[in-house]
Structure formats: C-alpha cells, structure tokens
Scaffold this motif. Structure first.
Motif, PDB file in Angstrom:
ATOM      1  N   HIS A 125       0.840  -1.196   0.000  1.00 41.19           N
ATOM      2  CA  HIS A 125       0.000   0.000   0.000  1.00 41.19           C
ATOM      3  C   HIS A 125       0.878   1.249   0.000  1.00 41.19           C
ATOM      4  O   HIS A 125       2.054   1.202   0.346  1.00 41.19           O
ATOM      5  CB  HIS A 125      -0.903   0.030   1.234  1.00 41.19           C
ATOM      6  CG  HIS A 125      -1.605  -1.254   1.510  1.00 41.19           C
ATOM      7  ND1 HIS A 125      -2.824  -1.569   0.950  1.00 41.19           N
ATOM      8  CD2 HIS A 125      -1.262  -2.330   2.289  1.00 41.19           C
ATOM      9  CE1 HIS A 125      -3.205  -2.769   1.363  1.00 41.19           C
ATOM     10  NE2 HIS A 125      -2.275  -3.243   2.183  1.00 41.19           N
ATOM     11  N   ILE A 126       0.272   2.383  -0.367  1.00 34.96           N
ATOM     12  CA  ILE A 126       0.939   3.685  -0.336  1.00 34.96           C
ATOM     13  C   ILE A 126       0.169   4.616   0.592  1.00 34.96           C
ATOM     14  O   ILE A 126      -1.065   4.673   0.549  1.00 34.96           O
ATOM     15  CB  ILE A 126       0.992   4.316  -1.746  1.00 34.96           C
ATOM     16  CG1 ILE A 126       1.946   3.540  -2.665  1.00 34.96           C
ATOM     17  CG2 ILE A 126       1.381   5.794  -1.674  1.00 34.96           C
ATOM     18  CD1 ILE A 126       3.425   3.776  -2.382  1.00 34.96           C
ATOM     19  N   ILE A 127       0.904   5.368   1.423  1.00 39.15           N
ATOM     20  CA  ILE A 127       0.345   6.494   2.182  1.00 39.15           C
ATOM     21  C   ILE A 127       1.223   7.706   1.876  1.00 39.15           C
ATOM     22  O   ILE A 127       2.424   7.693   2.179  1.00 39.15           O
ATOM     23  CB  ILE A 127       0.325   6.255   3.701  1.00 39.15           C
ATOM     24  CG1 ILE A 127      -0.326   4.917   4.057  1.00 39.15           C
ATOM     25  CG2 ILE A 127      -0.405   7.399   4.403  1.00 39.15           C
ATOM     26  CD1 ILE A 127      -0.313   4.603   5.548  1.00 39.15           C
ATOM     27  N   THR A 128       0.650   8.748   1.287  1.00 39.97           N
ATOM     28  CA  THR A 128       1.467   9.870   0.833  1.00 39.97           C
ATOM     29  C   THR A 128       0.806  11.206   1.136  1.00 39.97           C
ATOM     30  O   THR A 128      -0.420  11.345   1.055  1.00 39.97           O
ATOM     31  CB  THR A 128       1.740   9.764  -0.683  1.00 39.97           C
ATOM     32  OG1 THR A 128       2.402  10.949  -1.139  1.00 39.97           O
ATOM     33  CG2 THR A 128       0.457   9.576  -1.483  1.00 39.97           C
ATOM     34  N   ASN A 129       1.632  12.190   1.469  1.00 39.44           N
ATOM     35  CA  ASN A 129       1.162  13.561   1.641  1.00 39.44           C
ATOM     36  C   ASN A 129       1.155  14.327   0.317  1.00 39.44           C
ATOM     37  O   ASN A 129       0.782  15.492   0.287  1.00 39.44           O
ATOM     38  CB  ASN A 129       2.054  14.315   2.636  1.00 39.44           C
ATOM     39  CG  ASN A 129       1.703  14.002   4.078  1.00 39.44           C
ATOM     40  OD1 ASN A 129       0.714  13.347   4.358  1.00 39.44           O
ATOM     41  ND2 ASN A 129       2.522  14.466   4.999  1.00 39.44           N
ATOM     42  N   GLN A 135       0.293  12.287  -7.578  1.00 41.34           N
ATOM     43  CA  GLN A 135       0.871  11.032  -7.080  1.00 41.34           C
ATOM     44  C   GLN A 135       0.481   9.824  -7.932  1.00 41.34           C
ATOM     45  O   GLN A 135       1.297   8.943  -8.181  1.00 41.34           O
ATOM     46  CB  GLN A 135       0.484  10.806  -5.617  1.00 41.34           C
ATOM     47  CG  GLN A 135       0.973  11.900  -4.664  1.00 41.34           C
ATOM     48  CD  GLN A 135       2.465  12.107  -4.667  1.00 41.34           C
ATOM     49  OE1 GLN A 135       3.013  12.691  -5.600  1.00 41.34           O
ATOM     50  NE2 GLN A 135       3.142  11.627  -3.642  1.00 41.34           N
ATOM     51  N   HIS A 136      -0.778   9.770  -8.353  1.00 43.38           N
ATOM     52  CA  HIS A 136      -1.193   8.638  -9.185  1.00 43.38           C
ATOM     53  C   HIS A 136      -0.477   8.651 -10.532  1.00 43.38           C
ATOM     54  O   HIS A 136      -0.119   7.590 -11.059  1.00 43.38           O
ATOM     55  CB  HIS A 136      -2.713   8.650  -9.371  1.00 43.38           C
ATOM     56  CG  HIS A 136      -3.468   8.161  -8.177  1.00 43.38           C
ATOM     57  ND1 HIS A 136      -3.769   8.976  -7.099  1.00 43.38           N
ATOM     58  CD2 HIS A 136      -3.965   6.934  -7.868  1.00 43.38           C
ATOM     59  CE1 HIS A 136      -4.429   8.275  -6.195  1.00 43.38           C
ATOM     60  NE2 HIS A 136      -4.559   7.035  -6.627  1.00 43.38           N
ATOM     61  N   VAL A 151      -4.013   3.106  -2.364  1.00 44.99           N
ATOM     62  CA  VAL A 151      -3.224   4.338  -2.297  1.00 44.99           C
ATOM     63  C   VAL A 151      -4.038   5.338  -1.494  1.00 44.99           C
ATOM     64  O   VAL A 151      -5.187   5.641  -1.843  1.00 44.99           O
ATOM     65  CB  VAL A 151      -2.935   4.918  -3.698  1.00 44.99           C
ATOM     66  CG1 VAL A 151      -2.162   6.232  -3.583  1.00 44.99           C
ATOM     67  CG2 VAL A 151      -2.171   3.910  -4.558  1.00 44.99           C
ATOM     68  N   THR A 152      -3.483   5.832  -0.399  1.00 52.95           N
ATOM     69  CA  THR A 152      -4.162   6.812   0.448  1.00 52.95           C
ATOM     70  C   THR A 152      -3.363   8.114   0.419  1.00 52.95           C
ATOM     71  O   THR A 152      -2.189   8.134   0.791  1.00 52.95           O
ATOM     72  CB  THR A 152      -4.285   6.313   1.898  1.00 52.95           C
ATOM     73  OG1 THR A 152      -4.981   5.059   1.912  1.00 52.95           O
ATOM     74  CG2 THR A 152      -5.045   7.316   2.752  1.00 52.95           C
ATOM     75  N   THR A 153      -3.988   9.193  -0.046  1.00 51.44           N
ATOM     76  CA  THR A 153      -3.325  10.498  -0.084  1.00 51.44           C
ATOM     77  C   THR A 153      -3.876  11.391   1.022  1.00 51.44           C
ATOM     78  O   THR A 153      -4.996  11.178   1.519  1.00 51.44           O
ATOM     79  CB  THR A 153      -3.531  11.199  -1.438  1.00 51.44           C
ATOM     80  OG1 THR A 153      -4.922  11.563  -1.561  1.00 51.44           O
ATOM     81  CG2 THR A 153      -3.129  10.299  -2.599  1.00 51.44           C
ATOM     82  N   LYS A 173      -9.111   1.277   4.833  1.00 50.99           N
ATOM     83  CA  LYS A 173      -9.233   1.079   3.389  1.00 50.99           C
ATOM     84  C   LYS A 173      -8.606  -0.241   2.947  1.00 50.99           C
ATOM     85  O   LYS A 173      -9.083  -0.906   2.037  1.00 50.99           O
ATOM     86  CB  LYS A 173      -8.542   2.261   2.690  1.00 50.99           C
ATOM     87  CG  LYS A 173      -8.739   2.374   1.204  1.00 50.99           C
ATOM     88  CD  LYS A 173      -8.085   3.678   0.741  1.00 50.99           C
ATOM     89  CE  LYS A 173      -8.192   3.873  -0.746  1.00 50.99           C
ATOM     90  NZ  LYS A 173      -7.556   5.151  -1.162  1.00 50.99           N
ATOM     91  N   SER A 174      -7.531  -0.625   3.616  1.00 46.74           N
ATOM     92  CA  SER A 174      -6.770  -1.816   3.222  1.00 46.74           C
ATOM     93  C   SER A 174      -7.294  -3.102   3.839  1.00 46.74           C
ATOM     94  O   SER A 174      -6.955  -4.193   3.384  1.00 46.74           O
ATOM     95  CB  SER A 174      -5.309  -1.647   3.633  1.00 46.74           C
ATOM     96  OG  SER A 174      -5.201  -1.615   5.046  1.00 46.74           O
TER      97      SER A 174
END
Length: 229
Positions: A125-129, A135-136, A151-153, A173-174
């Motif tokens: 998974h991705i967690i990004t600010n 990002q996508h 992917v969580t922004t 979400k995951s």
C-alpha cells in the motif's frame, strides 16, 4: 531482526520509492527552458531544496495552503538568488512544474526488485502527503501503480501525516490491522513517528545517508528491507 506476523506493508512514495530529487531536477530543467529562465539549475536547486522542505513542513502543519506552497517556495527561492521575475511567471512555472514532474519516472535504487520480492508475500500500500492529481500519475508513469492494493493520499484523508487519521483511513481502506502492518518512509516525523504513535510497526529509510540516530529500525537501501521482512 525479522518483524513477525506482518501481512501489510505501507510505503511512503516520494524519497522512498520515487526518486523525487532526480525527477524534480529534470522537471525544473524543462520548465526553465520553456519559460526562458536564465538560471543555473544547480544553483537554483541548492537554494530551492531546503526552502521546499520548509514549505512542506508548513503544509503538513496546515500553516500554508497547497497554492501558497506552490507559489511561495518558488518566490522565496528566486528572491534568495536575487532573480527578478513577475508573479505571473512564477505562477506559470508552478503550474508547469506540477505538469512536468510526473513525466519523469526514475525510482530509487532497488525499488522494482524489492516490490517484486515483497509482492509475493505481502499486500502493499501507499500512504502519501503528495497531491492527489500528481501522485497517481507518478506511480502510473513509473510502472509501479499495479504493485499496490490501495493508495491513500492526504487530500483524500483530509489530514496529512503524521496525523493519526490518515493512518486510520489507510488501515480501514486496506482491511489491515495495526499489529500486522509496517510503515516504511524517509521522513522521521511524518512517516515514522506518526505511524509508530498510531500503533504500526515502522522502518525508517535514511535514503540520503545522513545516519540519523533514532530508536527505530533503520535502513539506507531498499534491499535492506529483507533483513526485516
């Protein structure tokens, strides 16, 4: 030392998998050529990088808006270099930079190899600010998007790392649990301390070799993740 019972691996994106420094430099080179900005790119980046870091800290703390970040980091860099330019030009550069940034797709050393390896045994998974619209594109253009289940922004979550709600959003979400999840990132405050305080396992990526002393598991190369996973 292996981490036990891990099923979900959460990555930060910029400076962790995606080579932000290299890709950013290439984007600025293109933008400066387009806008006919006659500045040595190396001198500009030397000034810009710490200013950009400062603005991202302000953004994480909700002290500046996304628009103020995009404008302010450029304006302050040009002012520091005593390079005169109009606000309209700065705004054009800011827009072009965001457009061009995801077109460059260099990854940090070992990214694909470690994703290939971990994908066999873990859900990734991705967690990004980073900004939602950028990002996508970065992940798609660098051919890593399909490695990740979610992917969580920060824009989606409404808060930025290290706020616990972004980690809560990503976990929900995951379908993961805190106890079977690990967060990997390069920012000690946002990625590591934030995730640890939320209750996740953590691994700190000291990607630029600063050897920051801390209490958390630490690596300098992505391949070293196999010492823990």
């Amino acid at each position: 030392m292996k981490l036990n019972n891990i099923e979900h691996v959460f990555f930060d994106l910029d400076h962790t998998l995606w080579d932000f420094d290299r890709n950013s430099a290439l984007a600025f080179k293109e933008v400066f050529e387009k806008q006919k900005i006659e500045l040595d790119i190396e001198k500009f980046l030397e000034v810009y990088i710490p200013i950009n870091f400062k603005y991202w800290e302000l953004y994480r703390n909700d002290s500046v808006t996304k628009e103020a970040l995009r404008y302010g980091r450029l304006k302050e860099s040009f002012d520091t270099l005593k390079f005169e330019t109009q606000d309209t030009t700065i705004n054009l550069i800011a827009d072009d930079y965001i457009e061009y940034l995801p077109n460059n797709n260099h990854l940090l050393e070992g990214s694909i190899e470690i994703l290939d390896k971990l994908k066999q045994d873990y859900k990734l998974h991705i967690i990004t600010n980073g900004f939602e619209e950028v990002q996508h594109k970065k992940m798609r253009n660098s051919s890593i998007l399909d490695y990740f289940e979610t992917v969580t922004t920060s824009e989606e979550a409404g808060v930025k790392k290290p706020h616990p709600l972004i980690f809560e959003k990503a976990i929900a979400k995951s379908g993961a649990n805190k106890s079977n999840s690990v967060m990997i990132g390069d920012n000690l405050e946002a990625d590591i301390i934030g995730a640890h305080q939320f209750g996740l396992h953590v691994i700190y990526l000291d990607y630029n070799g600063q050897s920051v002393q801390n209490q958390y598991p630490q690596i300098q190369k992505l391949k070293e993740l196999l010492n823990y996973l």
